[in-house]
Design a protein around this motif. Structure first.
Motif, PDB file in Angstrom:
ATOM      1  N   PHE A  46      -7.780   2.306 -15.438  1.00 34.50           N
ATOM      2  CA  PHE A  46      -6.349   2.457 -15.720  1.00 34.50           C
ATOM      3  C   PHE A  46      -5.609   1.224 -15.228  1.00 34.50           C
ATOM      4  CE2 PHE A  46      -1.961   3.786 -15.221  1.00 34.50           C
ATOM      5  CZ  PHE A  46      -1.748   4.462 -16.415  1.00 34.50           C
ATOM      6  N   HIS A  47      -4.887   0.586 -16.143  1.00 30.51           N
ATOM      7  CA  HIS A  47      -4.148  -0.620 -15.770  1.00 30.51           C
ATOM      8  C   HIS A  47      -2.696  -0.570 -16.220  1.00 30.51           C
ATOM      9  CE1 HIS A  47      -7.882  -2.401 -14.408  1.00 30.51           C
ATOM     10  NE2 HIS A  47      -8.436  -2.114 -15.569  1.00 30.51           N
ATOM     11  N   VAL A  78      -3.392  -1.915  -7.593  1.00 26.32           N
ATOM     12  CA  VAL A  78      -2.152  -1.135  -7.644  1.00 26.32           C
ATOM     13  C   VAL A  78      -2.305   0.168  -6.859  1.00 26.32           C
ATOM     14  CG1 VAL A  78      -0.596   0.128  -9.189  1.00 26.32           C
ATOM     15  CG2 VAL A  78      -1.318  -2.188  -9.774  1.00 26.32           C
ATOM     16  N   GLN A  79      -3.469   0.814  -7.005  1.00 28.05           N
ATOM     17  CA  GLN A  79      -3.680   2.082  -6.285  1.00 28.05           C
ATOM     18  C   GLN A  79      -4.394   1.872  -4.949  1.00 28.05           C
ATOM     19  OE1 GLN A  79      -5.326   6.545  -7.499  1.00 28.05           O
ATOM     20  NE2 GLN A  79      -4.368   5.234  -8.966  1.00 28.05           N
ATOM     21  N   LYS A 105       2.146   0.548  -6.311  1.00 23.48           N
ATOM     22  CA  LYS A 105       2.269   1.877  -5.702  1.00 23.48           C
ATOM     23  C   LYS A 105       2.667   1.920  -4.215  1.00 23.48           C
ATOM     24  CE  LYS A 105      -0.190   4.688  -9.028  1.00 23.48           C
ATOM     25  NZ  LYS A 105      -0.995   3.996 -10.036  1.00 23.48           N
ATOM     26  N   THR A 151       2.349  -1.668 -13.780  1.00 19.42           N
ATOM     27  CA  THR A 151       2.181  -2.168 -15.142  1.00 19.42           C
ATOM     28  C   THR A 151       2.701  -3.597 -15.256  1.00 19.42           C
ATOM     29  OG1 THR A 151       2.399   0.049 -16.042  1.00 19.42           O
ATOM     30  CG2 THR A 151       2.830  -1.766 -17.550  1.00 19.42           C
ATOM     31  N   SER A 189       6.764  -2.710 -10.940  1.00 17.30           N
ATOM     32  CA  SER A 189       5.803  -1.619 -11.145  1.00 17.30           C
ATOM     33  C   SER A 189       4.404  -2.196 -11.251  1.00 17.30           C
ATOM     34  CB  SER A 189       6.120  -0.868 -12.440  1.00 17.30           C
ATOM     35  OG  SER A 189       5.853  -1.709 -13.557  1.00 17.30           O
ATOM     36  N   GLU A 204     -10.695  -2.538 -11.124  1.00 20.68           N
ATOM     37  CA  GLU A 204     -10.199  -1.822  -9.941  1.00 20.68           C
ATOM     38  C   GLU A 204     -11.323  -1.721  -8.898  1.00 20.68           C
ATOM     39  OE1 GLU A 204      -8.034   2.059 -11.443  1.00 20.68           O
ATOM     40  OE2 GLU A 204      -9.389   1.312 -12.987  1.00 20.68           O
TER      41      GLU A 204
END
Ligand SMILES: *Cc1c(COP(=O)(O)O)cnc(C)c1O
Length: 423
Positions: free
Chosen positions: A147-148, A237-238, A264, A115, A113, A202
């Motif tokens: 957001f992490h 991640v995104q 993701k 996270t 994931s 990010e």
């Protein structure tokens, strides 16, 4: 098959209530169309929050998963498996600035994931400082509204205080600076010299409201990290896997990160995360210092290989640029047609958002769009986020935008003067 209502009723009894879930159960999909348990069709403009890179039921991904399941699903990390090794090779090669240069990041660690990928980066940074004999270098710098993830290691980096409440997480060892403000970062680093082990950032704040970094911001962070002996960790991640019109978001700013986190879109819907690191950091996580039972298993890595194959074969990096520009133009028109609701649009590639006017809730638009048959997500309460599959057909994309326009019209009746916020 059970109906939406039956499934929702059961869910309300047996699932932990940590999500606010729509009373819809999705049963199948094709490209960017999905059907719920009652047979209703929606256009999927969120793609599982930037996960379903290839949309739904993509033949290449479906076949790779089925073939791998028929061969072997899981092997442990006590042995090698070819899929994981090939995926690592493919991913590191994608970090080459040009075909003949060496990869910026040359090693991969697999997990399950986003996270977990961030968690691995956190451990990398801490242990890197520790091994250099800098016991005091335990502080991280991240950004407000970032957001992490939500594990106890990742949560303090996440720059949204409401997520911390009641968890006793160690936010004291993180400084949250203003996103885009290099001088603020410089001041924070100067204030606590030799304390920061890493900057985590990010390339586009996703959950924070689809906010792209100003050009030069990541490059500026690279310089500051070097001056202060901290690592630069980029949370992709995104943004990773072609979402923003490059393989990775950091490539817009031509920086060389020390590590990146991926998840993701990498598995196209099969859970997988990855940390990619520079060669020089490979000595940090020695055998036994970190690991994962499922991480890198052949099902997940085989699926990710099929995703990378399809992104290449279908030119989805280029498509993310062209279709992203098209979507941006259409959303700008929608925003202009409903000035009482929207303050414009922003984004990079196929990660885009319609910005709501202050006082207008994005959730209201989300529900109106769903009533029209379009699935979207909300970022930061103020932004209606669009993250469609990268292979969405142009006609489905246009249909979705028209339906969002109709949804806006359905709620855009001008508010009487007396209900406008005052003061
Ligand atoms: C979603 C997200 C995460 C967390 O990923 P999970 O797979 O939900 O654990 C971390 N960082 C960013 C930038 C994300 O968008």
């Amino acid at each position: 098959m059970a109906s939406n209502a039956e499934i929702a009723a059961l869910a309300n009894k047996v699932l932990v209530s940590n999500y606010r879930q729509a009373p819809i159960s999705l049963a199948r999909g094709k490209n960017a169309e999905v059907w719920d348990a009652d047979g209703r069709r929606f256009i999927d403009m969120y793609a599982g929050i930037a996960v379903s890179t290839l949309g739904h039921a993509h033949p290449r991904l479906t076949k790779a998963i089925a073939d791998q399941a028929a061969a072997i699903l899981h092997t442990t990390n006590l042995v090698y498996n070819e899929q994981a090794v090939r995926l690592a090779e493919r991913l590191v090669n994608l970090t080459k600035p040009s075909p003949n240069s060496p990869p910026v990041l040359s090693r991969a660690f697999f997990c399950n994931s986003g996270t977990e990928a961030i968690e691995a980066c956190v451990k990398l940074a801490r242990r890197h400082a520790f091994l250099r004999g800098e016991a005091k270098r335990t502080r991280f710098l991240s950004f407000q509204q970032s957001f992490h993830g939500r594990s106890m290691g990742a949560l303090p980096l996440t720059g949204t205080p409401k997520y911390w409440e009641g968890f006793g997480c160690d936010v004291e060892r993180v400084t949250h600076c203003t996103y885009g403000d290099l001088s603020g970062v410089a001041i924070a680093l100067d204030t606590k010299p030799n304390e920061y082990c890493a900057i985590v950032v990010e390339p586009v704040q996703g959950e924070g409201g689809v906010l792209p970094a100003p050009p030069g911001f990541l490059a500026g962070l690279r310089k500051l990290a070097d001056q202060h002996g901290a690592l630069l960790i980029i949370d992709e991640v995104q943004t990773g896997i072609a979402r923003t019109g490059k393989w990775f978001g950091f490539q817009h700013d031509n920086v060389d990160p020390d590590a990146i986190a991926l998840a993701k879109g990498l598995g196209g819907g099969v859970p997988i995360g990855a940390m990619l690191i520079r060669e020089a950091l490979n000595a940090v996580l020695t055998p036994g210092s970190h690991g994962s039972t499922f991480g890198g298993n052949p099902l997940a890595t085989g699926a990710a290989l099929a995703v990378l194959d399809a992104v290449e074969a279908e030119h989805l990096v280029e498509r993310s640029i062209t279709l992203g520009a098209h979507l941006g133009k259409r959303l700008t028109e929608v925003a202009a047609r409903h000035p009482s609701l929207f303050d414009g649009e922003r984004g990079l590639g196929l990660l885009r958002g319609l910005i709501m006017k202050p006082g207008v809730e994005a959730r209201m638009m989300l529900l109106a769009a769903r009533n029209q048959g379009v699935l979207l997500s909300v970022a930061s309460e103020r932004v209606l986020r669009f993250t469609p599959p990268l292979n969405i057909t142009e006609s489905l994309l246009d249909e979705a935008v028209s339906l969002v326009d109709q949804a806006a019209a359905s709620i855009a009746a001008p508010a009487p003067e007396s209900t406008l916020p005052t003061g």
